[in-house]
Design a protein around this motif. Sequence first.
Motif, mmCIF file in Angstrom:
data_model
loop_
_atom_site.group_PDB
_atom_site.id
_atom_site.type_symbol
_atom_site.label_atom_id
_atom_site.label_comp_id
_atom_site.label_asym_id
_atom_site.label_seq_id
_atom_site.Cartn_x
_atom_site.Cartn_y
_atom_site.Cartn_z
ATOM 1 N N LEU A 1 0.823 -1.210 0.000
ATOM 2 C CA LEU A 1 0.000 0.000 0.000
ATOM 3 C C LEU A 1 0.858 1.262 0.000
ATOM 4 C CD1 LEU A 1 -2.858 -1.019 2.438
ATOM 5 C CD2 LEU A 1 -2.973 -0.744 -0.033
ATOM 6 N N TYR A 2 1.945 1.247 0.745
ATOM 7 C CA TYR A 2 2.840 2.407 0.755
ATOM 8 C C TYR A 2 3.409 2.653 -0.640
ATOM 9 C CZ TYR A 2 6.897 5.314 1.566
ATOM 10 O OH TYR A 2 7.822 6.312 1.496
ATOM 11 N N ASN A 3 3.849 1.589 -1.301
ATOM 12 C CA ASN A 3 4.412 1.752 -2.640
ATOM 13 C C ASN A 3 3.375 2.268 -3.627
ATOM 14 O OD1 ASN A 3 6.997 0.996 -1.999
ATOM 15 N ND2 ASN A 3 6.629 -1.161 -2.413
ATOM 16 N N ILE A 4 2.127 1.853 -3.465
ATOM 17 C CA ILE A 4 1.086 2.291 -4.397
ATOM 18 C C ILE A 4 0.622 3.707 -4.075
ATOM 19 C CG2 ILE A 4 -1.299 1.880 -5.110
ATOM 20 C CD1 ILE A 4 -0.698 -1.117 -4.813
ATOM 21 N N GLU A 5 0.370 3.986 -2.813
ATOM 22 C CA GLU A 5 -0.254 5.254 -2.445
ATOM 23 C C GLU A 5 0.735 6.394 -2.233
ATOM 24 O OE1 GLU A 5 -3.464 5.890 -2.415
ATOM 25 O OE2 GLU A 5 -3.896 3.842 -3.015
ATOM 26 N N VAL A 6 1.919 6.109 -1.738
ATOM 27 C CA VAL A 6 2.849 7.182 -1.382
ATOM 28 C C VAL A 6 4.006 7.285 -2.368
ATOM 29 C CG1 VAL A 6 4.400 8.020 0.414
ATOM 30 C CG2 VAL A 6 2.229 6.974 1.047
ATOM 31 N N ALA A 7 4.627 6.174 -2.685
ATOM 32 C CA ALA A 7 5.838 6.211 -3.499
ATOM 33 C C ALA A 7 5.567 6.364 -4.992
ATOM 34 C CB ALA A 7 6.662 4.945 -3.261
ATOM 35 N N THR A 8 4.351 6.108 -5.436
ATOM 36 C CA THR A 8 4.016 6.241 -6.846
ATOM 37 C C THR A 8 3.510 7.651 -7.112
ATOM 38 O OG1 THR A 8 3.375 3.926 -6.902
ATOM 39 C CG2 THR A 8 2.630 5.293 -8.721
ATOM 40 N N VAL A 9 4.033 8.276 -8.160
ATOM 41 C CA VAL A 9 3.583 9.623 -8.490
ATOM 42 C C VAL A 9 2.192 9.555 -9.115
ATOM 43 C CG1 VAL A 9 5.915 10.516 -8.769
ATOM 44 C CG2 VAL A 9 4.734 9.572 -10.727
ATOM 45 N N LYS A 10 1.455 10.648 -9.006
ATOM 46 C CA LYS A 10 0.106 10.713 -9.565
ATOM 47 C C LYS A 10 0.175 10.708 -11.092
ATOM 48 C CE LYS A 10 -1.667 11.081 -5.513
ATOM 49 N NZ LYS A 10 -2.093 9.863 -4.903
ATOM 50 N N LEU A 11 -0.921 10.335 -11.721
ATOM 51 C CA LEU A 11 -0.928 10.240 -13.178
ATOM 52 C C LEU A 11 -0.785 11.587 -13.867
ATOM 53 C CD1 LEU A 11 -3.631 7.516 -13.800
ATOM 54 C CD2 LEU A 11 -1.176 7.330 -14.067
ATOM 55 N N ASP A 12 -1.193 12.670 -13.206
ATOM 56 C CA ASP A 12 -1.057 13.981 -13.830
ATOM 57 C C ASP A 12 0.275 14.655 -13.500
ATOM 58 O OD1 ASP A 12 -1.600 14.392 -11.184
ATOM 59 O OD2 ASP A 12 -3.128 15.933 -11.506
ATOM 60 N N ASP A 13 1.161 13.948 -12.859
ATOM 61 C CA ASP A 13 2.485 14.475 -12.534
ATOM 62 C C ASP A 13 3.368 14.437 -13.784
ATOM 63 O OD1 ASP A 13 5.209 14.706 -11.564
ATOM 64 O OD2 ASP A 13 4.365 14.395 -9.569
ATOM 65 N N PRO A 14 4.104 15.493 -14.066
ATOM 66 C CA PRO A 14 4.973 15.491 -15.258
ATOM 67 C C PRO A 14 6.070 14.428 -15.211
ATOM 68 C CG PRO A 14 4.709 17.712 -14.397
ATOM 69 C CD PRO A 14 4.063 16.794 -13.420
ATOM 70 N N ARG A 15 6.391 13.930 -14.024
ATOM 71 C CA ARG A 15 7.440 12.912 -13.934
ATOM 72 C C ARG A 15 7.019 11.582 -14.544
ATOM 73 N NH1 ARG A 15 8.690 13.067 -7.751
ATOM 74 N NH2 ARG A 15 6.487 13.539 -7.765
ATOM 75 N N THR A 16 5.729 11.404 -14.849
ATOM 76 C CA THR A 16 5.316 10.181 -15.529
ATOM 77 C C THR A 16 5.625 10.233 -17.018
ATOM 78 O OG1 THR A 16 3.085 11.046 -15.883
ATOM 79 C CG2 THR A 16 3.459 9.733 -13.894
ATOM 80 N N ILE A 17 5.935 11.415 -17.528
ATOM 81 C CA ILE A 17 6.198 11.573 -18.958
ATOM 82 C C ILE A 17 7.677 11.788 -19.233
ATOM 83 C CG2 ILE A 17 5.670 12.958 -20.992
ATOM 84 C CD1 ILE A 17 3.007 13.632 -19.624
ATOM 85 N N VAL A 18 8.310 12.671 -18.478
ATOM 86 C CA VAL A 18 9.721 12.989 -18.694
ATOM 87 C C VAL A 18 10.489 12.788 -17.398
ATOM 88 C CG1 VAL A 18 9.277 14.647 -20.529
ATOM 89 C CG2 VAL A 18 9.344 15.422 -18.182
ATOM 90 N N ASP A 19 11.793 12.685 -17.542
ATOM 91 C CA ASP A 19 12.648 12.600 -16.367
ATOM 92 C C ASP A 19 13.893 13.440 -16.601
ATOM 93 O OD1 ASP A 19 13.901 11.063 -18.230
ATOM 94 O OD2 ASP A 19 14.057 9.273 -17.004
ATOM 95 N N ASP A 20 14.712 13.541 -15.573
ATOM 96 C CA ASP A 20 15.898 14.394 -15.658
ATOM 97 C C ASP A 20 16.979 13.816 -16.553
ATOM 98 O OD1 ASP A 20 14.703 16.147 -13.943
ATOM 99 O OD2 ASP A 20 15.624 15.285 -12.143
ATOM 100 N N SER A 21 16.999 12.516 -16.730
ATOM 101 C CA SER A 21 18.074 11.911 -17.510
ATOM 102 C C SER A 21 17.729 11.779 -18.991
ATOM 103 C CB SER A 21 18.421 10.533 -16.937
ATOM 104 O OG SER A 21 17.293 9.687 -17.017
ATOM 105 N N GLY A 22 16.511 12.093 -19.372
ATOM 106 C CA GLY A 22 16.121 11.993 -20.773
ATOM 107 C C GLY A 22 16.693 13.137 -21.598
#
Length: 150
Positions: free
Chosen positions: A87-108
Motif C-alpha cells: 500500500l505504501y508503494n502504491i499510495e505514497v511512493a508512486t507519483v500521480k498520473l497527472d504528474d509530469p514525472r510520468t512523462i519525462v525525467d531528468d536523464s532523458g
Amino acid sequence: MFFISDELARESDVTVSTYVTSQAEYKGFSTYVISCIFLFVWLSWSVLPDSILNKLGVYYYPSRWWALAIPSYVLVLMMYTYVGLALYNIEVATVKLDDPRTIVDDSGVIITELPGFNQDKIDEYLFNSTSGIWDLPIHEVNKVLYSDEY
C-alpha cells in the motif's frame, strides 16, 4: 578427475567478491546451533506435559497458549507488513498520473533541445524507431496520436 576451468568467469566483466571475514564460519555455526537449541527448547516446552517438565527442574514457564500465539502473531505481523509495504508503494511512493514525472525525467535527452537540431526534420524521428537515447517531445507525440495533421 575432470576439472572445469574458470577462465570464462575470470574474463567476464562481472566481479565476484572474494572478501569473507575470518569469523564467518564461526558466526554461521553459532547461529545455527543457537537456533537449533531454541527450537528444541520451544518444542519441548510446548509438547511435554507438566510432570516431565517438573522432573527436569522446570517449574515456572509461560502458559502453553503462547506456544501458538507467538508464531501466529509473527505470521500476522508479516502479512500486515507485506500489505502495508504494498500500500505504501502504491499510495505514497508512486507519483500521480497527472504528474509530469510520468512523462519525462531528468536523464532523458529531448531531441529538439539538442544543439543544431532542425525543426523541419522532426518527421524523420516521429515515424522511425528511436535509438533509445533520445526522447521525443510530448507535444509532437500528441500531434501524431491525437490530431489529423499527420
